[in-house]
Design an enzyme around this catalytic site. Structure first.
Site, PDB file in Angstrom:
ATOM      1  N   TYR A 101      26.023  40.154  32.592  1.00 18.89           N
ATOM      2  CA  TYR A 101      26.166  38.728  32.315  1.00 18.89           C
ATOM      3  C   TYR A 101      27.126  38.508  31.153  1.00 18.89           C
ATOM      4  CZ  TYR A 101      21.926  37.681  35.029  1.00 18.89           C
ATOM      5  OH  TYR A 101      20.993  37.528  36.020  1.00 18.89           O
ATOM      6  N   TYR A 140      21.048  45.414  37.841  1.00 14.56           N
ATOM      7  CA  TYR A 140      21.251  45.862  36.455  1.00 14.56           C
ATOM      8  C   TYR A 140      19.924  46.323  35.834  1.00 14.56           C
ATOM      9  CZ  TYR A 140      19.666  41.079  35.417  1.00 14.56           C
ATOM     10  OH  TYR A 140      18.962  39.922  35.366  1.00 14.56           O
ATOM     11  N   ARG A 150      16.756  45.254  37.962  1.00 16.83           N
ATOM     12  CA  ARG A 150      16.553  44.007  38.712  1.00 16.83           C
ATOM     13  C   ARG A 150      17.335  44.085  40.014  1.00 16.83           C
ATOM     14  NH1 ARG A 150      15.303  39.213  37.464  1.00 16.83           N
ATOM     15  NH2 ARG A 150      14.260  39.517  39.454  1.00 16.83           N
ATOM     16  N   HIS A 153      20.479  39.305  42.183  1.00 17.83           N
ATOM     17  CA  HIS A 153      19.939  37.952  42.362  1.00 17.83           C
ATOM     18  C   HIS A 153      20.870  36.923  41.739  1.00 17.83           C
ATOM     19  CE1 HIS A 153      18.492  39.267  38.388  1.00 17.83           C
ATOM     20  NE2 HIS A 153      18.652  38.000  38.050  1.00 17.83           N
ATOM     21  N   HIS A 155      20.513  33.088  39.903  1.00 17.45           N
ATOM     22  CA  HIS A 155      19.588  32.082  39.373  1.00 17.45           C
ATOM     23  C   HIS A 155      19.979  30.696  39.891  1.00 17.45           C
ATOM     24  CE1 HIS A 155      17.725  34.680  36.261  1.00 17.45           C
ATOM     25  NE2 HIS A 155      18.882  35.301  36.289  1.00 17.45           N
TER      26      HIS A 155
END
Lengths: 232, 182
Positions: A101, A140, A150, A153, A155
């Site tokens: 991110y 990640y 995770r 995905h 959000h």
């Protein structure tokens, strides 16, 4: 008319100890029933003047193109009575193709992409449909437990038309091998988990350009009885 | 149809959710504006630096800019605020005092602001309400506050200070904020 109440079989319990951060953050007292008054059955109708068409394409940056597998993510927003939710703001954010991110706290050892911010916004059209073009995010590591990763995905944040309908969720990709190992995904009651998984959509994939994934979102619908009265 | 389940915003919500004008329900220049501000803390009393506080409220006349307000929508008051917490768990929303809104059976409610708190570690938003300490009589008759046990009501009351009103949000533990099932 009020909105339907949570049926207890949809959302994750706030305390889900497999996801460690819930342990000190989940309230310990039972919530108190809030009647659906005007404050709850209204809500912010946002987005007009706040969203441009370019906000729905996360792959384009003024200085270049994002790296990774280009995908189309689209779907319809409806309420649980099946009614489309038009003109509602859909916000999304995600990691880049390497699973990082654009955030000061994310120090995952994989490069940032100078041409990818990972932020998108769109308004649903008159039939409740939305469409984004983005990059498939990477899985990640996240330190919740040994070898915790995770599943990939995206959000999603939605407002609907009422305070009662506010929803923030995550969209996953079909057949991810990390599903059995992810406490966030598995916090959701088992019967409801598949609603978080997008559907591979060959029909809307674009020849020689991008695969499509369809993710329909269902917000809370209306109660079938007149607005509840706390003193009834 | 079955509803889509909630998931946490995770630690990186500040990529996608804050807006530059998010905290400003009204412009800074509005002479009647004030800050509602406070700290979000966890069960250990530690600040929560990765939360988002969102507010929704009526305008000073108790009206909503929304077609489902049966008294007729008024326009121009956004009514919505959102502010991520900073590294010390602080948030602040610039707004106006909401007017009274009818409650169950038409009984007036005390001025209030609905609040959603989203954070890493919250798998679903939690919902609370802000009431105002300087409306003690209205608060004492408020149909929602009356359903809250006496000894917990104070967690819902914002207290006047130099900036406007102080409203801390304690997710868990001692003096835990009252949260509502909406």
């Amino acid at each position: 008319m009020g909105y339907r109440r949570d049926d207890g079989a949809t959302h994750p319990p706030l305390l889900s100890p497999g996801y460690k951060s819930t342990v000190l953050r989940a309230p310990s007292q039972a919530p108190i029933l809030l009647p659906h008054t005007l404050t709850e059955i209204t809500g912010p109708l946002l987005g007009e003047g706040r969203v441009s068409a370019a906000d729905a394409d996360l792959t384009k940056h003024p200085d270049g193109e994002a790296t990774g597998q280009r995908i189309i993510v689209h779907g319809q927003v409806r309420d649980s009575d099946g009614r489309p939710v038009p003109d509602t703001l859909v916000e999304l954010w995600q990691a880049n193709a390497g699973g990082r991110y654009l955030h000061k706290w994310d120090q995952h050892d994989t490069p940032l992409d100078p041409y990818f911010t990972g932020v998108g916004r769109a308004l649903t059209d008159s039939t409740g449909r939305y469409r984004f073009v983005t990059i498939k995010p990477g899985a990640y590591p996240w330190g919740n437990h040994y070898n915790a990763w995770r599943p990939a995905h995206i959000h999603f944040s939605l407002f609907g038309r009422a305070f009662t309908q506010r929803l923030v969720t995550q969209m996953y990709f079909p057949d991810d091998p990390l599903f059995p190992h992810d406490p966030v995904f598995n916090s959701v009651p088992e019967a409801a988990r598949s609603r978080l998984v997008s559907r591979f959509d060959l029909t809307n994939s674009v020849e020689a350009w991008a695969l499509a994934f369809e993710f329909d979102i269902v917000l809370r619908g209306r109660e079938q009885t007149p607005m509840e009265d706390a003193h009834a | 149809m079955s509803e889509t389940p909630s998931q946490t915003v995770g630690p990186f919500l500040s990529i996608g959710l804050p807006w530059p004008d998010g905290p400003f329900v009204v412009l800074d220049a509005d002479p009647n504006g004030f800050w509602v501000h406070g700290v979000v803390t966890d069960g250990a009393g530690e600040p929560v630096p990765d939360a988002l506080v969102e507010t929704w409220q009526a305008d000073p006349d108790g009206r909503f800019d929304h077609p489902d307000d049966p008294r007729g929508a008024v326009s121009g008051f956004r009514g919505f605020g959102r502010c991520p917490t900073d590294d010390t768990g602080r948030y602040a929303i610039r707004t106006l005092k909401p007017g009274s809104v009818p409650g169950p059976g038409g009984a007036p409610q005390a001025p209030h602001i609905d609040v959603s708190v989203l954070a890493r570690g919250l798998l679903h938003r939690v919902v609370t309400r802000i009431y105002f300490a300087d409306h003690a009589d209205a608060n004492a008759a408020d149909p929602v506050l009356l359903t809250v046990p006496d000894d917990r009501r104070a967690t819902l009351i914002a207290v006047p200070d130099d900036e406007g009103y102080r409203f801390d949000i304690r997710l868990q533990g001692e003096r835990e904020t009252v949260f509502f099932d909406v």
